[in-house]
Design a protein around this motif. Structure first.
Motif, mmCIF file in Angstrom:
data_model
loop_
_atom_site.group_PDB
_atom_site.id
_atom_site.type_symbol
_atom_site.label_atom_id
_atom_site.label_comp_id
_atom_site.label_asym_id
_atom_site.label_seq_id
_atom_site.Cartn_x
_atom_site.Cartn_y
_atom_site.Cartn_z
ATOM 1 N N UNK A 30 50.886 16.106 -25.500
ATOM 2 C CA UNK A 30 50.192 17.330 -25.095
ATOM 3 C C UNK A 30 48.747 17.314 -25.588
ATOM 4 N N UNK A 31 48.522 16.774 -26.780
ATOM 5 C CA UNK A 31 47.156 16.672 -27.312
ATOM 6 C C UNK A 31 46.301 15.766 -26.428
ATOM 7 N N UNK A 32 46.897 14.686 -25.944
ATOM 8 C CA UNK A 32 46.181 13.764 -25.053
ATOM 9 C C UNK A 32 45.807 14.476 -23.754
ATOM 10 N N UNK A 33 46.726 15.307 -23.251
ATOM 11 C CA UNK A 33 46.443 16.081 -22.038
ATOM 12 C C UNK A 33 45.395 17.155 -22.323
ATOM 13 N N UNK A 34 45.507 17.782 -23.492
ATOM 14 C CA UNK A 34 44.633 18.908 -23.844
ATOM 15 C C UNK A 34 43.182 18.483 -24.047
ATOM 16 N N UNK A 35 42.966 17.262 -24.520
ATOM 17 C CA UNK A 35 41.599 16.835 -24.842
ATOM 18 C C UNK A 35 40.638 16.944 -23.659
ATOM 19 N N UNK A 36 40.898 16.263 -22.535
ATOM 20 C CA UNK A 36 39.925 16.359 -21.431
ATOM 21 C C UNK A 36 39.834 17.763 -20.855
ATOM 22 N N UNK A 37 40.965 18.480 -20.794
ATOM 23 C CA UNK A 37 40.942 19.832 -20.256
ATOM 24 C C UNK A 37 40.147 20.774 -21.148
ATOM 25 N N UNK A 38 40.299 20.632 -22.458
ATOM 26 C CA UNK A 38 39.594 21.496 -23.400
ATOM 27 C C UNK A 38 38.086 21.291 -23.308
ATOM 28 N N UNK A 39 37.678 20.029 -23.225
ATOM 29 C CA UNK A 39 36.255 19.712 -23.107
ATOM 30 C C UNK A 39 35.697 20.244 -21.790
ATOM 31 N N UNK A 69 57.411 32.363 -28.371
ATOM 32 C CA UNK A 69 58.010 31.289 -27.579
ATOM 33 C C UNK A 69 58.134 30.054 -28.459
ATOM 34 N N UNK A 70 59.193 29.283 -28.248
ATOM 35 C CA UNK A 70 59.382 28.073 -29.040
ATOM 36 C C UNK A 70 58.422 26.957 -28.635
ATOM 37 N N UNK A 71 57.917 27.013 -27.420
ATOM 38 C CA UNK A 71 57.219 25.832 -26.903
ATOM 39 C C UNK A 71 55.851 26.122 -26.275
ATOM 40 N N UNK A 72 55.370 27.349 -26.339
ATOM 41 C CA UNK A 72 54.077 27.646 -25.718
ATOM 42 C C UNK A 72 52.961 26.897 -26.444
ATOM 43 N N UNK A 73 51.972 26.462 -25.697
ATOM 44 C CA UNK A 73 50.832 25.735 -26.254
ATOM 45 C C UNK A 73 49.569 26.560 -26.032
ATOM 46 N N UNK A 74 48.868 26.871 -27.109
ATOM 47 C CA UNK A 74 47.650 27.662 -27.003
ATOM 48 C C UNK A 74 46.417 26.791 -26.857
ATOM 49 N N UNK A 75 45.473 27.258 -26.056
ATOM 50 C CA UNK A 75 44.226 26.535 -25.884
ATOM 51 C C UNK A 75 43.333 27.272 -24.891
ATOM 52 N N UNK A 76 42.153 26.750 -24.678
ATOM 53 C CA UNK A 76 41.268 27.335 -23.688
ATOM 54 C C UNK A 76 41.887 27.130 -22.308
ATOM 55 N N UNK A 77 41.838 28.158 -21.461
ATOM 56 C CA UNK A 77 42.468 28.073 -20.148
ATOM 57 C C UNK A 77 41.499 28.498 -19.049
ATOM 58 N N UNK A 78 41.852 28.128 -17.813
ATOM 59 C CA UNK A 78 41.011 28.472 -16.665
ATOM 60 C C UNK A 78 40.937 29.980 -16.454
ATOM 61 N N UNK A 197 51.590 9.351 -16.627
ATOM 62 C CA UNK A 197 50.237 9.245 -17.183
ATOM 63 C C UNK A 197 49.427 10.465 -16.763
ATOM 64 N N UNK A 198 48.850 11.202 -17.708
ATOM 65 C CA UNK A 198 48.013 12.355 -17.353
ATOM 66 C C UNK A 198 46.846 11.924 -16.472
ATOM 67 N N UNK A 199 46.782 12.446 -15.246
ATOM 68 C CA UNK A 199 45.762 11.962 -14.313
ATOM 69 C C UNK A 199 44.338 12.314 -14.742
ATOM 70 N N UNK A 200 44.164 13.449 -15.417
ATOM 71 C CA UNK A 200 42.818 13.808 -15.873
ATOM 72 C C UNK A 200 42.319 12.833 -16.931
#
Length: 353
Positions: A30-39, A69-78, A197-200
């Protein structure tokens, strides 16, 4: 008022080594996915790239630690991009910090007074309307980067923005369009070949070396934002007048409602994947706490991220530990790999968004 019942307390009662391994694996992915999206989302919000990573680190940790929630992931969102863009444009980073803190307080009050269940009664047409508006705003924000237009400042409002973009059409760079188009091809084709593989991330990892090696003349994160920070965020204290805080209140309420809606949507999606039931009021409290700390540390506002939370579940994450691991891994990326992020071409980020 509701009771303070983070899901992590329930999860730790019967936690196993086997689940720890799964949570660590899911958190890393999830961190690998979050990196490009967060930037990318930070840039689209009118912020510098590291602000998005700060959100994943700080907001992501507190959403998982205190969440309903047991599995929600917080971060910057659209969902919050255009509201944040407006706040930054009108009130600067100090205004954004204040709005994040005020939105956090509002979210906590919503949770304490058990308003989480009421959000499901918001008409679907309203939800679709603001989602469509957010999509249009994000799309138009990417035109400059995708086409390499030479514009110093792009207006926030759509009706003011479009004439400026059309007026600069003659300044487009073919190289930027080529890089952006190649990135879109990767984003569309890769999931049909390998959906693991995360496409982003793949688009960034493929196109960044290509641009660097062949010296393709396009803007990069470094050329636009300079050297990026490689340290954990520091607390920031901003002094604003009472009048400014009052002016910020309507935007803070809007921000809180957007965060609440998208966060509880993410919870509902993961509930369906796991056959679980989240505590909506506790989740609102967690989002509130997370956004207060994001405001204090100069991070972008956070919300539950549907795609990141879904990927967490699909890769074995079943407890808040996965979300906390995600936060730690993003911290390591910030500390040790951030200089490499400066090479990422802007057209690629525009394509991702």
């Amino acid at each position: 008022m509701g009771q303070f019942q983070p899901k992590i307390v329930e999860c730790m009662k019967h936690y196993s080594k086997n689940q720890l391994v799964k949570d660590i694996f899911a958190g890393i992915l999830v961190a690998v996915i979050a990196f490009p999206l967060s930037v990318a989302l930070a840039i689209s919000s009118g912020l510098s790239p590291e602000k998005g990573l700060y959100s994943a680190i700080i907001g992501g940790f507190f959403v998982s630690l205190f969440g309903g929630s047991k599995v929600n992931i917080g971060g910057i969102t659209a969902a919050t991009v255009m509201t944040v863009f407006t706040i930054v444009d009108e009130y600067g980073l100090a205004g954004l910090a204040a709005a994040s803190i005020m939105a956090g307080v509002i979210l906590i009050l919503m949770g304490l007074f058990r308003l989480g269940g009421l959000l499901k009664y918001i008409p679907r047409t309203i939800t679709l309307g603001f989602t469509a508006a957010i999509g249009v705003g994000i799309f138009t924000n990417q035109i400059k980067g995708f086409f390499g237009l030479q514009i110093e400042t792009v207006p926030v409002k759509f009706l003011e923005k479009m004439p400026v973009l059309f007026g600069a059409a003659s300044t487009f760079r073919p190289a930027a369009v080529l890089v952006g188009t190649a990135s879109i091809v990767i984003l569309l084709v890769l999931p049909k070949i390998n959906d693991k593989i995360p496409n982003s991330l793949a688009a960034i990892l493929i196109m960044t070396p290509v641009v660097t090696i062949f010296k393709i003349p396009v803007s990069t994160i470094h050329s636009v934002y300079g050297d990026l920070p490689t340290h954990f965020p520091y607390p920031e204290i901003h002094m604003l007048s009472l009048e400014t805080l009052v002016d910020l209140l309507p935007l803070s309420v809007t921000l809180a409602i957007l965060i609440a809606i998208v966060s509880l949507l993410a919870c509902s999606v993961t509930d369906g994947l796991m056959g679980e039931k989240h505590n909506s009021n506790q989740e609102l409290i967690a989002e509130g706490i997370a956004n207060i700390f994001c405001g204090i540390f100069g991070a972008a506002p956070v919300a539950g991220a549907v795609a990141r939370a879904s990927n967490n579940v699909k890769n074995g994450g079943r407890t808040p530990i996965a979300g906390m691991v995600h936060s730690v891994v993003v911290t390591l990326i910030l500390l040790f790999l951030m200089p490499l992020a400066g090479y990422i071409p802007m057209p690629v980020l525009s394509a991702v968004l």
